[in-house]
Design a protein around this motif. Structure first.
Motif, PDB file in Angstrom:
ATOM      1  N   TRP A  34      39.007  46.958  35.372  1.00 58.06           N
ATOM      2  CA  TRP A  34      37.865  47.157  35.761  1.00 58.06           C
ATOM      3  C   TRP A  34      37.139  48.453  35.075  1.00 58.06           C
ATOM      4  CZ3 TRP A  34      37.713  47.366  41.959  1.00 58.06           C
ATOM      5  CH2 TRP A  34      37.343  46.030  42.269  1.00 58.06           C
ATOM      6  N   ASN A  72      35.043  38.004  33.342  1.00 55.64           N
ATOM      7  CA  ASN A  72      35.809  37.167  34.221  1.00 55.64           C
ATOM      8  C   ASN A  72      36.213  37.997  35.459  1.00 55.64           C
ATOM      9  OD1 ASN A  72      35.720  35.210  32.376  1.00 55.64           O
ATOM     10  ND2 ASN A  72      37.803  35.652  31.551  1.00 55.64           N
ATOM     11  N   TYR A  73      36.081  39.194  35.575  1.00 47.76           N
ATOM     12  CA  TYR A  73      36.371  40.226  36.907  1.00 47.76           C
ATOM     13  C   TYR A  73      35.183  41.160  37.277  1.00 47.76           C
ATOM     14  CZ  TYR A  73      40.872  38.937  34.714  1.00 47.76           C
ATOM     15  OH  TYR A  73      41.959  38.336  34.135  1.00 47.76           O
ATOM     16  N   CYS A  74      34.131  40.658  36.989  1.00 52.02           N
ATOM     17  CA  CYS A  74      32.885  41.420  37.574  1.00 52.02           C
ATOM     18  C   CYS A  74      32.858  41.420  38.880  1.00 52.02           C
ATOM     19  CB  CYS A  74      31.509  40.967  37.081  1.00 52.02           C
ATOM     20  SG  CYS A  74      31.258  41.104  35.347  1.00 52.02           S
ATOM     21  N   ASP A  75      32.972  40.341  39.589  1.00 50.64           N
ATOM     22  CA  ASP A  75      32.642  40.065  40.989  1.00 50.64           C
ATOM     23  C   ASP A  75      34.147  39.974  41.677  1.00 50.64           C
ATOM     24  OD1 ASP A  75      29.749  40.663  40.989  1.00 50.64           O
ATOM     25  OD2 ASP A  75      29.745  38.517  40.049  1.00 50.64           O
ATOM     26  N   VAL A  76      35.145  40.149  41.107  1.00 53.00           N
ATOM     27  CA  VAL A  76      36.496  39.889  41.689  1.00 53.00           C
ATOM     28  C   VAL A  76      36.965  41.017  42.869  1.00 53.00           C
ATOM     29  CG1 VAL A  76      38.918  39.150  41.400  1.00 53.00           C
ATOM     30  CG2 VAL A  76      37.258  38.456  39.948  1.00 53.00           C
ATOM     31  N   ARG A  77      37.262  40.689  43.955  1.00 52.28           N
ATOM     32  CA  ARG A  77      37.911  41.863  44.905  1.00 52.28           C
ATOM     33  C   ARG A  77      39.166  42.314  44.600  1.00 52.28           C
ATOM     34  NH1 ARG A  77      38.633  39.450  50.618  1.00 52.28           N
ATOM     35  NH2 ARG A  77      39.926  38.348  49.530  1.00 52.28           N
ATOM     36  N   ARG A  78      39.156  43.566  44.983  1.00 55.62           N
ATOM     37  CA  ARG A  78      40.323  44.471  44.208  1.00 55.62           C
ATOM     38  C   ARG A  78      41.492  43.700  44.588  1.00 55.62           C
ATOM     39  NH1 ARG A  78      43.694  47.320  46.548  1.00 55.62           N
ATOM     40  NH2 ARG A  78      42.408  47.268  48.489  1.00 55.62           N
ATOM     41  N   ASP A  86      42.161  40.547  44.927  1.00 51.91           N
ATOM     42  CA  ASP A  86      42.321  39.329  44.221  1.00 51.91           C
ATOM     43  C   ASP A  86      42.784  39.754  42.958  1.00 51.91           C
ATOM     44  OD1 ASP A  86      42.169  37.861  46.907  1.00 51.91           O
ATOM     45  OD2 ASP A  86      39.775  38.124  46.153  1.00 51.91           O
ATOM     46  N   LEU A  87      43.091  40.872  42.383  1.00 55.19           N
ATOM     47  CA  LEU A  87      42.910  41.151  40.904  1.00 55.19           C
ATOM     48  C   LEU A  87      44.477  41.026  40.800  1.00 55.19           C
ATOM     49  CD1 LEU A  87      40.865  44.103  40.295  1.00 55.19           C
ATOM     50  CD2 LEU A  87      40.426  41.626  39.201  1.00 55.19           C
TER      51      LEU A  87
END
Length: 239
Positions: free
Chosen positions: A144, A161-167, A169-170
């Protein structure tokens, strides 16, 4: 053959004046590393490497060996920690004292405890490791983060690829926390240290504070004072 803990405590810190002997909850900072090493019972010798006779005297007061000071070559702010460690090990070898396990303890990690030392030794034995280095999970994912241009435009800041990924789930990322470095004697001579059979010892965030600034110092002080509170007081603060 045995084990030695080496606490590196150079004087003259530029960021935080006399950081390594600055009082934290009633004791100089370096004392926490010395006492932790001694309490572990893991070491045949606990040595404080410093360029200062004053620091050496403080180290000895808390039970460490500080029988010789650093050479001028390793007393500047550009001296590497492993150069300092080698200097200590070589000096003892000249005196006929040999160690097959060396632990570097930086005084800026006062919240490490005896279990961290014990668990590092256990991990080295379990893995047949050449080295064990402490890490902790990163507070924020580097996925992020990004660089910024001079115009501060953020059009391409967020990684696609990580714009809307929940913390949660990273993937987990870890960082060196500076608290524990355990190596075997042969590792000191390896051209690329900590790259062959080196394993991570994972520590929790609350024991991973690395004091470099006044803010770090205040956070450590606040945490330590809270830990010393009676349980009733802790519950009252939580509401």
């Amino acid at each position: 053959m045995g084990s030695i803990a080496i606490v590196t405590a150079r004087s003259g810190s530029k960021g935080l004046r006399d950081k390594n002997i600055k009082e934290l909850c009633g004791k100089p900072l370096l004392a926490y590393s010395v006492e932790c090493a001694l309490q572990s019972g893991r070491f045949d010798k606990v040595f404080v490497s410093t360029d200062s006779a004053e620091y050496a005297g403080i180290a000895q007061k808390y039970g460490a060996d500080a029988s010789f000071l650093r050479t001028e070559e390793n007393s500047g702010d550009t001296a590497g920690s492993w150069d300092v460690v080698r200097e200590v090990v070589y000096q003892f070898e000249k005196q006929g004292e040999f160690f097959d396990r060396i632990m570097l303890l930086q005084p800026t990690s006062p919240l490490r405890n005896v279990s961290d030392i014990d668990n590092s030794f256990a991990l080295m034995e379990e893995k047949g490791a050449n080295a064990v280095v402490s890490v902790c999970e990163m507070e924020h994912s580097p996925l992020w983060s990004n660089t910024l241009g001079e115009d501060l435009c953020m059009d391409n800041f967020r990684r696609e690829n990580y714009c809307d990924v929940r913390r949660q789930d990273l993937p987990k990322y870890y960082r060196l926390n500076g608290a524990v470095y355990l190596v075997n004697r042969q590792e000191l001579e390896r051209p690329e240290m900590l790259r062959h059979k080196c394993y991570a010892y994972i520590m929790p965030a609350e024991r991973s504070i690395d004091i470099d600034t006044e803010l770090d110092f205040k956070i450590a002080e606040c945490y330590m004072r809270e830990q010393d509170m009676p349980e009733e007081a802790k519950m009252a603060r939580k509401g």
